[in-house]
Design a protein around this motif. Structure first.
Motif, PDB file in Angstrom:
ATOM      1  N   ALA A  51     -40.039 -20.268  42.305  1.00 46.46           N
ATOM      2  CA  ALA A  51     -40.486 -19.621  41.314  1.00 46.46           C
ATOM      3  C   ALA A  51     -39.300 -19.033  40.461  1.00 46.46           C
ATOM      4  CB  ALA A  51     -41.726 -18.738  41.464  1.00 46.46           C
ATOM      5  N   TYR A  52     -38.543 -18.432  41.364  1.00 47.50           N
ATOM      6  CA  TYR A  52     -37.383 -17.523  40.645  1.00 47.50           C
ATOM      7  C   TYR A  52     -36.588 -18.774  40.012  1.00 47.50           C
ATOM      8  CZ  TYR A  52     -38.018 -12.958  42.565  1.00 47.50           C
ATOM      9  OH  TYR A  52     -38.499 -11.757  43.007  1.00 47.50           O
ATOM     10  N   ALA A  53     -36.316 -19.833  40.872  1.00 48.84           N
ATOM     11  CA  ALA A  53     -35.376 -20.681  40.665  1.00 48.84           C
ATOM     12  C   ALA A  53     -35.984 -21.410  39.066  1.00 48.84           C
ATOM     13  CB  ALA A  53     -35.035 -21.922  41.335  1.00 48.84           C
ATOM     14  N   SER A  54     -37.142 -21.577  38.911  1.00 46.48           N
ATOM     15  CA  SER A  54     -37.619 -22.100  37.720  1.00 46.48           C
ATOM     16  C   SER A  54     -37.490 -21.057  36.608  1.00 46.48           C
ATOM     17  CB  SER A  54     -39.308 -22.219  37.821  1.00 46.48           C
ATOM     18  OG  SER A  54     -39.362 -23.296  38.937  1.00 46.48           O
ATOM     19  N   LEU A  55     -37.225 -19.715  36.743  1.00 49.58           N
ATOM     20  CA  LEU A  55     -36.809 -18.986  35.685  1.00 49.58           C
ATOM     21  C   LEU A  55     -35.294 -18.539  35.520  1.00 49.58           C
ATOM     22  CD1 LEU A  55     -39.702 -16.263  36.139  1.00 49.58           C
ATOM     23  CD2 LEU A  55     -39.673 -17.867  34.423  1.00 49.58           C
ATOM     24  N   HIS A  56     -34.663 -19.387  36.240  1.00 52.07           N
ATOM     25  CA  HIS A  56     -33.222 -19.537  36.235  1.00 52.07           C
ATOM     26  C   HIS A  56     -32.685 -18.243  36.911  1.00 52.07           C
ATOM     27  CE1 HIS A  56     -33.402 -22.895  33.777  1.00 52.07           C
ATOM     28  NE2 HIS A  56     -33.919 -22.315  33.070  1.00 52.07           N
ATOM     29  N   ARG A  57     -33.722 -17.390  37.733  1.00 48.54           N
ATOM     30  CA  ARG A  57     -33.030 -16.483  38.388  1.00 48.54           C
ATOM     31  C   ARG A  57     -32.633 -16.726  39.821  1.00 48.54           C
ATOM     32  NH1 ARG A  57     -38.416 -12.303  37.299  1.00 48.54           N
ATOM     33  NH2 ARG A  57     -37.002 -11.085  38.903  1.00 48.54           N
ATOM     34  N   TYR A  58     -31.294 -17.328  39.915  1.00 46.57           N
ATOM     35  CA  TYR A  58     -30.800 -18.228  40.816  1.00 46.57           C
ATOM     36  C   TYR A  58     -30.377 -16.974  41.941  1.00 46.57           C
ATOM     37  CZ  TYR A  58     -31.236 -21.949  37.905  1.00 46.57           C
ATOM     38  OH  TYR A  58     -31.726 -22.965  37.032  1.00 46.57           O
ATOM     39  N   ALA A  59     -29.965 -16.020  41.818  1.00 47.49           N
ATOM     40  CA  ALA A  59     -29.681 -14.986  42.704  1.00 47.49           C
ATOM     41  C   ALA A  59     -30.549 -14.594  43.928  1.00 47.49           C
ATOM     42  CB  ALA A  59     -28.945 -13.682  42.225  1.00 47.49           C
ATOM     43  N   GLU A  60     -31.943 -14.138  43.023  1.00 45.23           N
ATOM     44  CA  GLU A  60     -33.153 -13.940  43.898  1.00 45.23           C
ATOM     45  C   GLU A  60     -33.538 -15.106  44.545  1.00 45.23           C
ATOM     46  OE1 GLU A  60     -32.776 -12.908  40.324  1.00 45.23           O
ATOM     47  OE2 GLU A  60     -34.307 -11.094  40.112  1.00 45.23           O
ATOM     48  N   ALA A  61     -33.598 -16.335  43.955  1.00 40.49           N
ATOM     49  CA  ALA A  61     -33.851 -17.470  44.484  1.00 40.49           C
ATOM     50  C   ALA A  61     -33.205 -17.720  45.862  1.00 40.49           C
ATOM     51  CB  ALA A  61     -33.718 -18.882  43.565  1.00 40.49           C
ATOM     52  N   LEU A  62     -31.804 -17.726  45.689  1.00 35.86           N
ATOM     53  CA  LEU A  62     -30.961 -17.552  46.926  1.00 35.86           C
ATOM     54  C   LEU A  62     -31.432 -16.762  48.067  1.00 35.86           C
ATOM     55  CD1 LEU A  62     -28.269 -19.113  47.898  1.00 35.86           C
ATOM     56  CD2 LEU A  62     -26.986 -16.891  47.032  1.00 35.86           C
ATOM     57  N   SER A  63     -31.714 -15.518  47.871  1.00 34.88           N
ATOM     58  CA  SER A  63     -32.013 -14.468  48.684  1.00 34.88           C
ATOM     59  C   SER A  63     -33.185 -15.054  49.467  1.00 34.88           C
ATOM     60  CB  SER A  63     -32.316 -13.159  47.870  1.00 34.88           C
ATOM     61  OG  SER A  63     -32.943 -12.409  48.945  1.00 34.88           O
ATOM     62  N   ASP A  64     -34.320 -15.349  48.571  1.00 35.91           N
ATOM     63  CA  ASP A  64     -35.404 -15.834  49.301  1.00 35.91           C
ATOM     64  C   ASP A  64     -35.404 -17.093  50.141  1.00 35.91           C
ATOM     65  OD1 ASP A  64     -37.171 -13.608  48.286  1.00 35.91           O
ATOM     66  OD2 ASP A  64     -38.194 -14.722  47.011  1.00 35.91           O
ATOM     67  N   ALA A  65     -34.487 -17.918  49.579  1.00 35.32           N
ATOM     68  CA  ALA A  65     -34.147 -19.081  50.504  1.00 35.32           C
ATOM     69  C   ALA A  65     -33.514 -18.752  51.665  1.00 35.32           C
ATOM     70  CB  ALA A  65     -33.277 -20.087  49.608  1.00 35.32           C
ATOM     71  N   LYS A  66     -32.661 -17.929  51.806  1.00 36.95           N
ATOM     72  CA  LYS A  66     -31.914 -17.708  53.054  1.00 36.95           C
ATOM     73  C   LYS A  66     -32.947 -16.965  53.962  1.00 36.95           C
ATOM     74  CE  LYS A  66     -27.452 -16.721  51.253  1.00 36.95           C
ATOM     75  NZ  LYS A  66     -26.333 -15.780  50.911  1.00 36.95           N
ATOM     76  N   LYS A  67     -33.898 -16.073  53.385  1.00 36.27           N
ATOM     77  CA  LYS A  67     -35.099 -15.516  54.195  1.00 36.27           C
ATOM     78  C   LYS A  67     -36.055 -16.554  54.812  1.00 36.27           C
ATOM     79  CE  LYS A  67     -37.216 -11.889  55.731  1.00 36.27           C
ATOM     80  NZ  LYS A  67     -36.789 -10.912  56.816  1.00 36.27           N
TER      81      LYS A  67
END
Length: 567
Positions: A51-67
């Motif tokens: 969902a973050y990636a879809s909004l181009h919020r890639y930093a948050e998307a990265l953090s969730d992917a690592k988790k």
């Protein structure tokens, strides 16, 4: 399931639905709520990363992917999310590494393979000039060197826009309408755009340049479902099909078949109470009222557990009420049905339920009257009332006459005698109602007319009393009581016509007349108002009016009422 995990499931389902409909911000809210309730569920972080990636919020998307990977290192989807986040941040080497690690876990994963290919492709100026043009310090140097764009660097909003584009070149299309951005793009790509003098922006033919489209937005990946969730979804779809078949059978009055389909739907999905309420409707049609009530009770209980819409709960209660009404026709007890309809109305105020409640209350009243009906007891009660009437004990007489009426609501004599009691007690409106009921029950019962006429006479409504007595004489032309009534009315009306009333009598008469709708209508009629003026000021016109019987009737009414006086 424990309560937090079932609530987390509910929040996750809402997040998936929001994601599917393209509302990524709402999806993030729901997934965050689910994570708070179930912080070790790797799928929730994976879904929120998407969902973050879809909004181009890639930093948050990265953090969730690592988790996600931290919680479940052997799950390929986590690496796919990590790679997508790095790609969004234009960190292609890290993206490639993420996809490679994922392929170690699942070597045949197509998503990871295509992700790796995308991350590994060369990214020189030819690959995407639109993106590359905005990289690094070179952008500002080019814009300063060009006299056309140098002036824009003095404008803070332009500088801010260019910084935004530099941060995320994929968002360039948001700023295409700004002619300054178009001109800057031309400088950075070494493409001459027109538009210096404000004309439409177009490429000059002298320097043809291959137009390069910005990279398309990546399609959001579908939400990850567990095996259990996938099965549940399939069962729900199957249940809906069963319900449709049940509905079709119900319309054809194939009730047994309909029950089979609704029962199958319930086995497949116990989270939709419409299957229960539909099966209850079939049982109701078949006359299986106990089964109908059981289904409705289950629907209400389950509906409350699942926090179903109040309208659905009300529907189940109304259906139960309908079954209880049918049963009441044998049991002679409408109270359970009435209580159930009242409960349904507290859930949702539906006109259909309200009508059913009114019908049930009416049926209960009729039943009570039928059970209470006893002409013999009515006769005894009326005789007791007559005894008290002779002793001038009118309240006691009223009590016995009322009981007689309950025992036999069609006994005109009980109404007539009670009207006489009310008249003696000065309760004229109640007496009038009873006298009118006598006439309604038996139009040839002359005593009803003499009672009604006497009450109207006491109320000083002499015209109305006169009409009542005359109506009674049509049924019994020689009735002395009615003839006496007419005579008394004529005396009073003539007294008023001669102007023999005292000022107090006249005033009282006029006040009473002004409350009479007929008098109000006459006085508000513009034609009649002109007639009254003519009677005072224009004798010739007045003579013409006197030839019109309708006008004269109205004048007579006003004279009788004391509004117009004849001198």
């Amino acid at each position: 399931h424990s309560i937090p995990s079932s609530m987390a499931e509910e929040a996750k389902s809402k997040g998936n639905a929001a994601f599917s409909s393209g509302d990524y911000a709402a999806a993030i809210t729901h997934f965050t709520e689910a994570i708070n309730l179930s912080p070790t569920n790797h799928i929730l972080y994976s879904n929120r990363s998407a969902a973050y990636a879809s909004l181009h919020r890639y930093a948050e998307a990265l953090s969730d992917a690592k988790k996600t990977i931290e919680l479940k290192p052997d799950w390929a989807k986590g690496y796919s999310r990590l790679g997508a986040a790095y790609m969004g941040l234009s960190q292609y080497k890290e993206a490639a590494d993420a996809y490679k690690k994922g392929l170690e876990v699942d070597p045949s994963n197509e998503t990871l393979k295509s992700g790796l290919a995308d991350a590994s492709r060369p990214r020189g100026p030819s690959s995407n000039p639109f993106v590359e043009a905005f990289q690094g310090e070179e952008m500002w140097a080019k814009l300063t060197a060009d006299p056309g764009t140098r002036v824009y660097l003095q404008q803070p909003d332009f500088v801010k826009t260019m910084q935004e584009i530099q941060k995320n070149p994929n968002n360039l299309n948001l700023y295409m309408k700004d002619k300054r951005v178009m001109q800057a793009l031309g400088v950075l790509l070494s493409v001459k755009f027109g538009g210096a003098k404000g004309e439409d922006t177009e490429m000059k033919e002298a320097e043809p340049v291959k137009k390069v489209e910005p990279e398309p937005e990546p399609e959001p990946e579908p939400m990850e479902l567990t095996e259990e969730e996938r099965e549940k979804k399939e069962r729900k779809e199957e249940a809906k099909k069963e319900k449709e078949q049940g509905n079709a059978a119900y319309k054809k009055k194939e009730f047994e078949k309909a029950i089979e389909h609704y029962s199958k739907a319930m086995e497949l999905d116990d989270e939709d109470i419409s299957y229960l309420t539909n099966r209850a409707a079939v049982y109701l049609e078949m006359g299986k009222y106990e089964e109908c009530i059981q289904d409705c009770d289950k629907a209400v209980e389950r509906g409350r557990e699942l926090r179903f819409d109040f309208k659905m709960i009300a529907k189940a209660l109304t259906r139960k009420g309908s079954a209880l009404v049918k049963m009441a026709k044998c049991s002679k007890d409408f109270e359970p049905a009435i209580e159930t309809f009242q409960k349904a109305l507290t859930e949702h105020r539906n006109p259909d339920t309200l009508k059913k409640l009114n019908d049930a209350e009416k049926a209960e009243k009729e039943l009570e009257q039928q059970e209470y009906f006893d002409p013999k007891v009515a006769e005894e009660e009326r005789d007791k009332g007559n005894g008290f009437f002779k002793e001038q004990k009118y309240p006691e007489a009223v009590r016995h006459y009322s009981e007689a009426i309950k025992r036999n609501p069609k006994d005109v004599r009980a109404y007539s005698n009670r009207a006489a009691c009310y008249t003696k007690l000065g309760a004229l409106p109640e007496g009038l109602k009873d006298a009118e009921k006598c006439i309604e029950l038996d139009s040839s019962f002359t005593k009803g007319y003499s009672r009604k006429g006497a009450i109207q006479f006491f109320m000083k409504e002499y015209d109305k009393a006169m009409e009542t007595y005359q109506e009674g004489l049509k049924h019994d032309p020689k009735n002395q009581e009615l003839l006496d009534g007419v005579r008394r009315c004529v005396e009073q009306i003539n007294k008023a016509n001669r102007g023999d009333l005292t000022p107090e009598e006249l005033k009282e008469r006029q006040a009473k007349a002004m409350q009479d709708p007929e008098v109000q209508n006459i006085l508000s009629d513009p034609v009649m108002r002109q007639v009254l003026v003519d009677f005072q000021e224009n004798p010739k016109a007045a003579q013409e009016h006197m030839k019109n019987p309708m006008v004269m009737n109205k004048i007579q009414k006003l004279v009788s009422a004391g509004i117009v006086q004849v001198r």
